[in-house]
Design a protein around this motif. Structure first.
Motif, PDB file in Angstrom:
ATOM      1  N   SER A 111      31.441 -17.222   8.411  1.00  0.00           N
ATOM      2  CA  SER A 111      30.059 -16.965   8.813  1.00  0.00           C
ATOM      3  C   SER A 111      29.773 -15.466   8.877  1.00  0.00           C
ATOM      4  O   SER A 111      28.618 -15.045   8.742  1.00  0.00           O
ATOM      5  N   VAL A 112      30.815 -14.655   9.090  1.00  0.00           N
ATOM      6  CA  VAL A 112      30.702 -13.196   9.061  1.00  0.00           C
ATOM      7  C   VAL A 112      31.250 -12.650   7.748  1.00  0.00           C
ATOM      8  O   VAL A 112      30.626 -11.817   7.092  1.00  0.00           O
ATOM      9  N   ALA A 113      32.424 -13.136   7.344  1.00  0.00           N
ATOM     10  CA  ALA A 113      33.094 -12.630   6.146  1.00  0.00           C
ATOM     11  C   ALA A 113      32.294 -12.922   4.880  1.00  0.00           C
ATOM     12  O   ALA A 113      32.323 -12.122   3.930  1.00  0.00           O
ATOM     13  N   GLY A 114      31.584 -14.053   4.849  1.00  0.00           N
ATOM     14  CA  GLY A 114      30.779 -14.381   3.675  1.00  0.00           C
ATOM     15  C   GLY A 114      29.661 -13.387   3.450  1.00  0.00           C
ATOM     16  O   GLY A 114      29.563 -12.772   2.368  1.00  0.00           O
ATOM     17  N   GLY A 147      32.636 -27.742   9.353  1.00  0.00           N
ATOM     18  CA  GLY A 147      33.145 -27.382  10.667  1.00  0.00           C
ATOM     19  C   GLY A 147      34.560 -26.834  10.635  1.00  0.00           C
ATOM     20  O   GLY A 147      35.383 -27.141  11.504  1.00  0.00           O
ATOM     21  N   LEU A 148      34.849 -25.974   9.660  1.00  0.00           N
ATOM     22  CA  LEU A 148      36.210 -25.500   9.446  1.00  0.00           C
ATOM     23  C   LEU A 148      36.519 -24.247  10.262  1.00  0.00           C
ATOM     24  O   LEU A 148      35.638 -23.421  10.522  1.00  0.00           O
ATOM     25  N   VAL A 149      37.768 -24.098  10.632  1.00  0.00           N
ATOM     26  CA  VAL A 149      38.278 -22.831  11.143  1.00  0.00           C
ATOM     27  C   VAL A 149      38.617 -21.976   9.931  1.00  0.00           C
ATOM     28  O   VAL A 149      39.367 -22.411   9.049  1.00  0.00           O
ATOM     29  N   MET A 166      28.658 -21.740   3.245  1.00  0.00           N
ATOM     30  CA  MET A 166      27.932 -22.976   3.535  1.00  0.00           C
ATOM     31  C   MET A 166      28.879 -24.159   3.708  1.00  0.00           C
ATOM     32  O   MET A 166      28.700 -24.980   4.614  1.00  0.00           O
ATOM     33  N   VAL A 167      29.887 -24.252   2.852  1.00  0.00           N
ATOM     34  CA  VAL A 167      30.832 -25.370   2.952  1.00  0.00           C
ATOM     35  C   VAL A 167      31.610 -25.289   4.263  1.00  0.00           C
ATOM     36  O   VAL A 167      31.819 -26.299   4.947  1.00  0.00           O
ATOM     37  N   SER A 199      39.831 -22.491  -3.584  1.00  0.00           N
ATOM     38  CA  SER A 199      39.598 -22.817  -2.177  1.00  0.00           C
ATOM     39  C   SER A 199      38.608 -23.948  -1.950  1.00  0.00           C
ATOM     40  O   SER A 199      38.791 -24.766  -1.037  1.00  0.00           O
ATOM     41  N   LEU A 200      37.551 -23.998  -2.735  1.00  0.00           N
ATOM     42  CA  LEU A 200      36.466 -24.940  -2.443  1.00  0.00           C
ATOM     43  C   LEU A 200      36.897 -26.407  -2.444  1.00  0.00           C
ATOM     44  O   LEU A 200      36.459 -27.177  -1.580  1.00  0.00           O
ATOM     45  N   PRO A 201      37.745 -26.860  -3.374  1.00  0.00           N
ATOM     46  CA  PRO A 201      38.163 -28.271  -3.294  1.00  0.00           C
ATOM     47  C   PRO A 201      38.854 -28.610  -1.979  1.00  0.00           C
ATOM     48  O   PRO A 201      38.583 -29.665  -1.381  1.00  0.00           O
ATOM     49  N   PHE A 202      39.720 -27.735  -1.496  1.00  0.00           N
ATOM     50  CA  PHE A 202      40.402 -27.974  -0.227  1.00  0.00           C
ATOM     51  C   PHE A 202      39.415 -27.916   0.942  1.00  0.00           C
ATOM     52  O   PHE A 202      39.491 -28.729   1.875  1.00  0.00           O
TER      53      PHE A 202
END
Length: 472
Positions: free
Chosen positions: A399-402, A150-152, A144-145, A116-119
Motif C-alpha cells: 500500500s506504500v511500496a506500490g 488481505g495479504l501481508v 490492488m491484488v 508474484s501475481l499468481p501466488f
C-alpha cells in the motif's frame, strides 16, 4: 509445463495452509503453526541474502525454491538441501501451492510481477525485492491484488525499517526545519556499464541457465554474457536503470517522511550517447549513463514540493548550511530537505538524519512518536515474518511500496520520453543534429487514472508488451 494451464490454475486457486499465530490464542497457548512455510523465487545474488535472512529468523521453513540458473542457486541448495529446487517457478506453483503460506521474489525487475501475481492471487503473503515492479501498471496491479486478498506484504527497501526514516519523519512533523518546498536526492549508481551499444552478437547459452525462462515477458533475443548476472539493470527490457535500482532506497525517505502521493509532473534530462565524433548514437533500449529527473508533488500542508533526482556521478547543489566536513548524504547517495528554517540531510537507506539550521544553532532532538522496528534496518526481513505470525505492521507494505515504486518509475518514464527520437526529414543518422525529440517536455501526470495528459505517446511506457504466454 503449459503456461496457459498454469494461469488458469492461478486464477482459481485459493488453497493453502492457514496460520493461527500465538497472539490470536493468547500468550499461554501454543499456536497450530508458529512457522511460515515459504517458497523462494530467485535465490541467487540478493535472493540468497533474503533467503538466508528469512531462514535465520528461525520461524520460516522453505518448502521449495526456483532459480533459472543452477549456478546462482548453488549456495541456496547448500543452505537448504531439504527444499525442492526447480528452474521454473511455475513448478513451485503447480506442485507446492497448497504447502506454502508465503513466498519471496528476488528475480530481475522485469519478472517481479509475472512471478508474484499468481501466488498473490492465490492468497500467499509476499516479500518482493525493490523496485516492486518493472512498470507502473504492474505496481498498481500488485498493490490492488494485495489489498483485495488481505495479504501481508513487504518490499525489500530495507531503509523502511530503519530508525533513520522514523527520525526524519519526526523532525519534519515537529516543524524543526519548517515548511519544506524542495528535496534533492542522488545516487552514485549506475555502478555497472550503462549507456553502451546493446549486444549485437550471440553467445552460447550456458548449460546451467534456462535463457527462455530468464527472458520471461521480454521479447525473444539471443543470449549474451553482457546481460548476466548483473548488467541487465542497464537495459529497459529487463531493468530500471539507476533510479529503479536505488530510488526505492533513497526517494523512500522523502516519500514516507512527507507522506507524498502520486507525482503531478515529471521532467528529465540525460547524458547524450555518442557513437563517433559528432555522431549521436542510436542505442535503442539502453538506460542513459546519467540523468537528472524533476518530480513535483502536491502536499496538503506545504503545497507544491519539488523532488529532484541525480545519478551517474551528477550531484545536487551543495547546501550553504552544510559544514565543510560533511556531504549531502554518504558515498552511495542521500537526500537533502530544504525547509524555511534549515536543512535535513540523510544518507542512503534513510541513515544518519542530521539537521543544520539557518541561524547556526543546534537543532533540538525530536520527540520519538513512531514505533521502531527491532534491529533497525537489519530487522526488515524479520518484520515481514512478524507481520504474518504476530500481526505487526510491516514497514513497507505494498500500500506504500506500490505508490512509491510508481513515483520512481514515473521518473523513468520521463527519461524514456527524453530519449525518444525520430529522424528529421532529409536527415541521416550520421548527420549533425539529425533527430527530433518530441518527448522532451514536462509530462503532466494523472496518477489516479495512470495517464500522461499532455504527451500521449508516453502512455505506451506505463505498461509493456508481454511475450505471448507471459501476460499478467
Amino acid at each position: 509445463m503449459n503456461r496457459r494451464s498454469f494461469l488458469k490454475g492461478a486464477a482459481a486457486a485459493t488453497a493453502g495452509i492457514t496460520i493461527v499465530p500465538s497472539h490470536v490464542l493468547g500468550k499461554s497457548k501454543t499456536a497450530p503453526s508458529d512457522t511460515v512455510y515459504m517458497a523462494g523465487i530467485g535465490v541467487g545474488g540478493r535472493g540468497y541474502g533474503v533467503l538466508k535472512g528469512l531462514h535465520n529468523t528461525g520461524r520460516v521453513k522453505f518448502v521449495a525454491m526456483a532459480d533459472v540458473s543452477d549456478k546462482q542457486a548453488k549456495r541456496a541448495k547448500e543452505l537448504l538441501p531439504e527444499a525442492k529446487l526447480y528452474r521454473d517457478f511455475r513448478e513451485v506453483y503447480d506442485k507446492h501451492l497448497g504447502e506454502i503460506d508465503a513466498f519471496f521474489c528476488a528475480t530481475p525487475d522485469h519478472t517481479h510481477a509475472v512471478t508474484s501475481l499468481p501466488f498473490m492471487r492465490a492468497g500467499k503473503h509476499a516479500f518482493v525485492e525493490k523496485p516492486l515492479t518493472h512498470n507502473i501498471l504492474e505496481a498498481r496491479t500488485m498493490t490492488m491484488v494485495a489489498e483485495r486478498r488481505g495479504l501481508v506484504t513487504q518490499m525489500g527497501d530495507v531503509g523502511a525499517s530503519s530508525d533513520g526514516i522514523r527520525t526524519a519523519q519526526e523532525i519534519i512533523e515537529a516543524g524543526i526545519i519548517g515548511k519544506i518546498k524542495k528535496v534533492d536526492c542522488w545516487t552514485n549508481r549506475p555502478v555497472w556499464p550503462q549507456g553502451l551499444q546493446p549486444p549485437t552478437t550471440a553467445d552460447a547459452v550456458p548449460d546451467y541457465l534456462s535463457w527462455d525462462l530468464w527472458l520471461g515477458p521480454a521479447a525473444d533475443r539471443d543470449f549474451n554474457h553482457r546481460y548476466l548476472p548483473f548488467k541487465w539493470r542497464g537495459f529497459w527490457d529487463f531493468g530500471t536503470g539507476a533510479m529503479g535500482d536505488m530510488g526505492c532506497h533513497i526517494m523512500e525517505t522523502p516519500y514516507v517522511a512527507l507522506g507524498l502521493g502520486y507525482p503531478t509532473s515529471a521532467e528529465a534530462s540525460c547524458t547524450t550517447m555518442w557513437a563517433d565524433d559528432f555522431v549521436e548514437a542510436d542505442y535503442t533500449g539502453v538506460c542513459p549513463p546519467s540523468s537528472i529527473i524533476r518530480l513535483t508533488f502536491d502536499h496538503k500542508a506545504f503545497g507544491e514540493i519539488k523532488l529532484n533526482w541525480y545519478d551517474g556521478g551528477l550531484m545536487p547543489e551543495r547546501p550553504e548550511q552544510l559544514p565543510a566536513d560533511d556531504m549531502p548524504g554518504n558515498v552511495d547517495g542521500g537526500s537533502v530537505f530544504y525547509g524555511e528554517k534549515g536543512i535535513l540531510v540523510t544518507d542512503t537507506y534513510s541513515g544518519n538524519p542530521r539537521v543544520y539550521l539557518n541561524d547556526g544553532t543546534k537543532a533540538p532532538a525530536p520527540v520519538k512518536t513512531l514505533q521502531r522496528v527491532k534491529n533497525n534496518r537489519e530487522g526488515h526481513i524479520a518484520n515481514f515474518v512478524d507481520g504474518i505470525l504476530d500481526g505487526v505492521k510491516t514497514s513497507s507494505p505494498f500500500s506504500v511500496a506500490g505508490p512509491l515504486t510508481e513515483s520512481v518509475l514515473m521518473g523513468n518514464l520521463a527519461v524514456r520520453a527524453f530519449q525518444f527520437k525520430s529522424l528529421k526529414p532529409g536527415k541521416t543518422a550520421t548527420d549533425w543534429a539529425p533527430y527530433e525529440y518530441p518527448g522532451r517536455t514536462r509530462l503532466n501526470w494523472d496518477g489516479e487514472n495512470m495517464k500522461i495528459t499532455n504527451y500521449k505517446p508516453a502512455n505506451a511506457w506505463i505498461g509493456r508488451e508481454y511475450r505471448k504466454g507471459w501476460e499478467i
